[in-house]
Design a protein around this motif. Structure first.
Motif, PDB file in Angstrom:
ATOM      1  N   GLU A  22       0.815  -1.224   0.000  1.00 34.49           N
ATOM      2  CA  GLU A  22       0.000   0.000   0.000  1.00 34.49           C
ATOM      3  C   GLU A  22       0.843   1.266   0.000  1.00 34.49           C
ATOM      4  OE1 GLU A  22      -0.459  -1.844   4.216  1.00 34.49           O
ATOM      5  OE2 GLU A  22      -0.271  -2.535   2.124  1.00 34.49           O
ATOM      6  N   GLN A  32     -12.906  -1.492  -1.814  1.00 36.02           N
ATOM      7  CA  GLN A  32     -13.661  -2.251  -0.819  1.00 36.02           C
ATOM      8  C   GLN A  32     -14.088  -3.614  -1.332  1.00 36.02           C
ATOM      9  OE1 GLN A  32     -14.066  -1.320   2.319  1.00 36.02           O
ATOM     10  NE2 GLN A  32     -15.167  -3.207   2.848  1.00 36.02           N
ATOM     11  N   GLY A  42      -6.952  -0.222  -2.567  1.00 35.14           N
ATOM     12  CA  GLY A  42      -7.850   0.276  -1.531  1.00 35.14           C
ATOM     13  C   GLY A  42      -9.313   0.058  -1.830  1.00 35.14           C
ATOM     14  N   TYR A  86      -6.350  -5.397  -2.702  1.00 37.48           N
ATOM     15  CA  TYR A  86      -6.827  -4.361  -1.775  1.00 37.48           C
ATOM     16  C   TYR A  86      -5.680  -3.450  -1.346  1.00 37.48           C
ATOM     17  CZ  TYR A  86      -8.495  -2.060   2.425  1.00 37.48           C
ATOM     18  OH  TYR A  86      -8.812  -1.106   3.357  1.00 37.48           O
TER      19      TYR A  86
END
Length: 934
Positions: free
Chosen positions: A50, A132, A130, A126
């Motif tokens: 991330e 959902q 990011g 994810y």
């Protein structure tokens, strides 16, 4: 560094009763890690996915295709095999098939592995986006797997579905469930009728509607399908050769209710299907009375262990102690037995109206309560989680030879599930995922810790059946979270000492080994070194890497032929249509990355770039597909090979790792020194790094490898650190770095890192230039067989010919040694060129064009700057030609330097009798006349 721990010491530690609880749960339900996930011995640390966002480019494009696949795929299909194994409702979901289904290769003995890969893909997706939707799908899978594990710990519970008259008891295919009737149900009857309503959902031969017997000698059964696909009733006291039988005339329809009845009386047996007599045997002398007492009285299960369990639903099952008439059987077609003139069976009568529990009431008046059971016996042991029973694990413990139709790498499959759960926990912080992972390892430890050392060594040395993938890495990762001594002890139970000791001593024993069975072992060894400090683990991994690269590596970075290794240095001799299994490249990248955390040798990242930009990118087809990830299994390197992006029967290991690769392209672009003093830029890829500890961002803007360089811009606040820029080993000239437009002093060395140290400020701009040149790499065992590279890009010829193409490349070579001027660029298609009418394109393009990764080098005449000398290009005994020796000295500072080189080599060859003086003079004269590109 922690002192080495012996296996015995770890077992003792694991046995201590007063172990501090490893995990505590906060009020939110999130698990709090007991220890850091990053080993203290890593001198370089990665960034989380991330923290690195991909920019527009080839990686983002390939990833988008995989993300679309992940978004659209129904994870309930992946869960079907787990739910079926646990006897849970599958909601009508259809398993993916291939390796992930009961009809796939080796009876689906690897099922469960692919959902693990999918969990990892979702978790990485994810982290990278990011979105959902990826969390939602992950949580759906974790919740379902939690329910599956709970169900496996208990006796099976009836699964209802709509019946012929009311409700029915359903056996989902893959559930291994059957109905066990009490002994004496046939009561030694001399005449009998057996009647059942069934709705088969699968057309496997020899599935039993009922089977009453002791073994494979004395029994009577009714099979939904015999070898010819039609119902068969048989009774025997002498095994299959003594069967007295009745065979139907047509197959039972799937997913429809059918009524079957068998009557025996007075030497005549009759088989009815849907009220119609379809077979009669007037010589049926055997009756239940002849069978005597029978131990096995089953609905849905055969006394032949290899026969499949019935898949479908049962409604009524009745047994009468006399033969019903045809009219009475006809009445049963429209009503329950209790409502027909025959009445309920007087020996047994089951309506299957139960909606809970594991038993079925008998309405005959005899009180013969039936029980729903699993073929594999009692509930599974605590922590067990799989899409099949524990039987494969049990079988492996006594197995001495491979047979994947019986046992196909159960610990490999366990690894995929375990890894997926750990990644799900990392992405969602859902404590259930960690609990499932921890439970799996508790279960494994409870099995393996009881086995003798010799048994473990034998198990892990068995091809395929004993394969365990990267389970050691995953277990050590789990241990870093739980701190449980049992988990570290478990990791060491997978030590394959023969392999470890040989590699630690730098003794190459890889010839004949299955490549992908062994590569991930070494990633686990590095993690064991991290946890224990035992040097032999790390030494073995380093030496192993050197046994594969370059001695068993193809130009694209792949390794293996037909999944196995041959002797080191044999490249041309192993090229086939089944070279370079994609999983091998995936695992070699993981190992290279992990070794780099300990030793920042640029060779690891040089390899990483090679395999990532070529085989891994090229293994993903440039096409969208909702059903399949479109990833290769093998990448054949034979002439004219066309890549297969839907390999074997589907849901293979390589499609699984391919899903993972495509959602973590950014994982090794940047690393940081453990003390925060340096930032490594390993790959030139459009991306943005957020380095929270330093309060800065680094945005890399590039169209690399179309662009021969990159630009990095610093954002955020001020921070002091050394920027270490990788100088690829192929970047032999012209690598240049500027900061805010000013050249940075120093001499970049190919195959190293170029350091720029300063206090960085927002807006600082670093420009890196690295001119590409066209070069060849020769097969180690046949220098005339070559593959073409332009910078990091492997260029392949697109041509349907199935023989090696022949090309010459020196005709217009530049003074730098660059062979590119010999080729012609294709307008509007970056990195595409033509030569002799054949187009060359990047290997990374996921097309279905026939390609030639290797070609036969042919330079029959001495040509400089397209001027032909008229002289044949002579060669030494080892294949080195005159032109090879001349151009080996490139780059040249100017034409004069090249001509001097030509004269020197010519004189040497003339003196050695390899070239006539007159021909040598022509060669030198031609070099003087020719014009050369820079």
């Amino acid at each position: 560094m922690a002192p080495p721990l012996s296996r015995r010491h770890l077992f003792q530690a694991a046995a201590l009763a007063a172990v501090t609880p490893a995990i505590s749960y906060a009020a939110t339900g999130r698990a709090v890690a007991a220890v850091s996930e990053e080993p203290s011995v890593w001198t370089v640390r990665p960034f989380a996915l991330e923290d690195v966002k991909l920019g527009a480019g080839v990686f983002a494009d390939k990833r988008q295709l995989m993300l679309d696949h992940a978004r659209g795929y129904d994870v309930n299909r992946l869960l079907q095999v787990f739910r079926a194994n646990a006897g849970l409702a599958t909601g009508g979901a259809v398993a993916p098939g291939g390796w992930e289904g009961l009809d796939g290769e080796a009876n689906g003995n690897l099922r469960g592995h692919y959902p693990g890969h999918f969990l990892t893909m979702l978790s990485q997706a994810y982290a990278g986006t990011g979105e959902q939707v990826f969390v939602d799908k992950t949580l759906t899978m974790v919740e379902a797997l939690t329910e599956v594990r709970e169900a496996l710990r208990h006796d099976p519970v009836v699964l209802n579905s709509p019946g012929r008259f009311g409700t029915s008891a359903e056996n989902v295919r893959g559930s291994y469930q059957y109905v066990d009737l009490p002994a004496g149900v046939l009561d030694g009857a001399s005449a009998i009728t057996l009647s059942a309503w069934v709705k088969p959902t699968h057309g496997a031969n020899w599935t039993r509607i009922f089977d009453f017997g002791n073994d494979t000698t004395r029994y009577l059964y009714l099979a939904a399908r015999n070898a010819g696909g039609v119902p068969r009733f048989a009774i025997t006291t002498g095994g299959p050769g003594g069967e007295q039988g009745l065979d139907g005339t047509a197959a039972l329809p799937l997913n429809q209710w059918s009524h079957l009845a068998v009557t025996i009386a007075d030497g005549t047996g009759t088989l009815y299907v849907n009220g119609t007599a379809v077979a009669r045997n007037t010589s049926m002398s055997l009756t239940p009375a002849a069978l005597g007492a029978l131990a096995n009285n089953w609905l849905g299960r055969s006394n032949y262990s290899a026969d499949p369990v019935f898949a479908g639903a049962f409604d009524e099952f009745n047994v009468w102690s006399h033969a019903l008439t045809a009219a009475e059987i006809g009445e049963l077609q429209g009503s329950r037995a209790a409502e027909a003139s025959a009445g309920r069976g007087d020996l047994a009568s089951y309506a299957f109206d139960e909606t809970t529990g594991s038993t079925f009431a008998d309405a005959s008046g005899r009180g013969l309560t039936a029980t729903l059971r699993r073929t594999w016996g009692a509930p599974s042991h605590p922590g067990f989680l799989a899409a099949y029973p524990e039987t494969q694990f049990i079988d492996l413990e006594s197995r001495t030879s491979p047979d994947y139709t019986k046992v196909w790498a159960p610990y490999y499959t366990a690894h995929k599930i375990l890894r997926g759960l750990l990644d799900a926990y990392s992405a969602t912080e859902d404590a259930r995922a960690l609990d499932l992972a921890s439970g799996m390892c508790d279960w494994m430890y409870s099995r393996l810790s009881k086995l003798p050392e010799a048994t473990l060594q034998r198990m892990w040395g068995i091809f395929s059946s004993g394969e365990f993938g990267g389970i050691v890495e995953a277990i050590v990762d789990l241990h870093s979270l739980t701190g449980k001594a049992e988990h570290l002890a478990l990791a060491r139970l997978f030590d394959l000492d023969k392999l470890i000791d040989a590699c630690a001593a730098n003794t190459d024993i890889l010839d004949g080994l299955h490549a992908n069975q062994h590569i991930p072992i070494f990633t686990g060894l590095v993690r064991l070194y991290d946890a224990t400090g035992e040097e032999r683990y790390l030494t073995a991994a380093r030496n192993f890497w050197g046994m594969v690269v370059p001695g068993r590596m193809y130009g694209i970075g792949g390794t293996s032929t037909t999944e196995f290794w041959k002797a080191s240095g044999v490249i041309a001799g192993t090229i086939s249509s089944t070279t370079a299994e994609t999983c091998c490249a995936y695992n070699m990248l993981k190992l290279s990355r992990m070794l780099f955390f300990h030793d920042q040798s640029p060779k690891y990242m040089d390899y990483y770039e090679r395999a990532l930009y070529n085989q891994v990118l090229g293994s993903k087809q440039d096409k969208a597909d909702a059903e399949k990830p479109l990833v290769t299994y093998f990448i054949g390197l034979t002439p004219g090979h066309v890549r297969d992006y839907t390999p074997k029967q589907g849901t293979t290991c390589c499609e699984g790792t391919g899903m993972e690769s495509a959602t973590k392209y950014q994982d090794s672009v940047y690393f940081r020194k453990a003390d925060g003093s340096a930032l490594y830029v390993n790959l030139y890829s459009p991306s943005t790094l957020t380095w929270a500890e330093k309060g800065v961002t680094v945005t890399q803007t590039t169209d690399y490898p179309v662009e021969q360089g990159t630009t990095l811009r610093i954002g955020g606040g001020h921070a002091a650190f050394e920027l270490r820029l990788r100088v690829p080993s192929w970047a032999r000239a012209g690598f240049r770095v500027t900061v805010n437009g000013r050249a940075v002093s120093g001499t970049p060395t190919p195959g190293s890192y170029f350091a720029v140290s300063r206090t960085w400020r927002s807006g600082d701009t670093v420009r890196v230039s690295m001119p590409f040149r066209l070069r060849v790499e020769k097969a180690l065992d046949d220098p005339s067989l070559q593959t073409l590279f332009y910078g990091p890009v492997n260029l392949v010829a697109r041509n349907p010919a199935t023989d090696y193409l022949q090309f010459g490349l020196y005709a217009n070579a530049g003074l730098s040694g660059d062979l590119l001027p010999t080729l012609t660029p294709v307008t509007g298609k970056p990195l595409h060129h033509t030569l002799d009418g054949t187009e060359f394109a990047p290997f990374s393009e996921g097309t279905e064009d026939p390609t030639h990764a290797y070609f036969r080098r042919s330079e029959p005449r001495v040509v400089f700057g397209t001027v032909d000398s008229g002289v044949a290009n002579p060669a030494k005994a080892d294949g080195t030609t005159l032109l090879d020796e001349i151009w080996a000295a490139a780059p040249f500072s100017g034409k004069g330097a090249l001509v001097a080189r030509v004269r020197s080599v010519v004189d040497t060859w003339v003196s050695a009798g390899l070239l006539a003086r007159a021909d040598g003079d022509k060669v030198v004269s031609t070099a003087r006349k020719a014009s050369f590109a820079a």
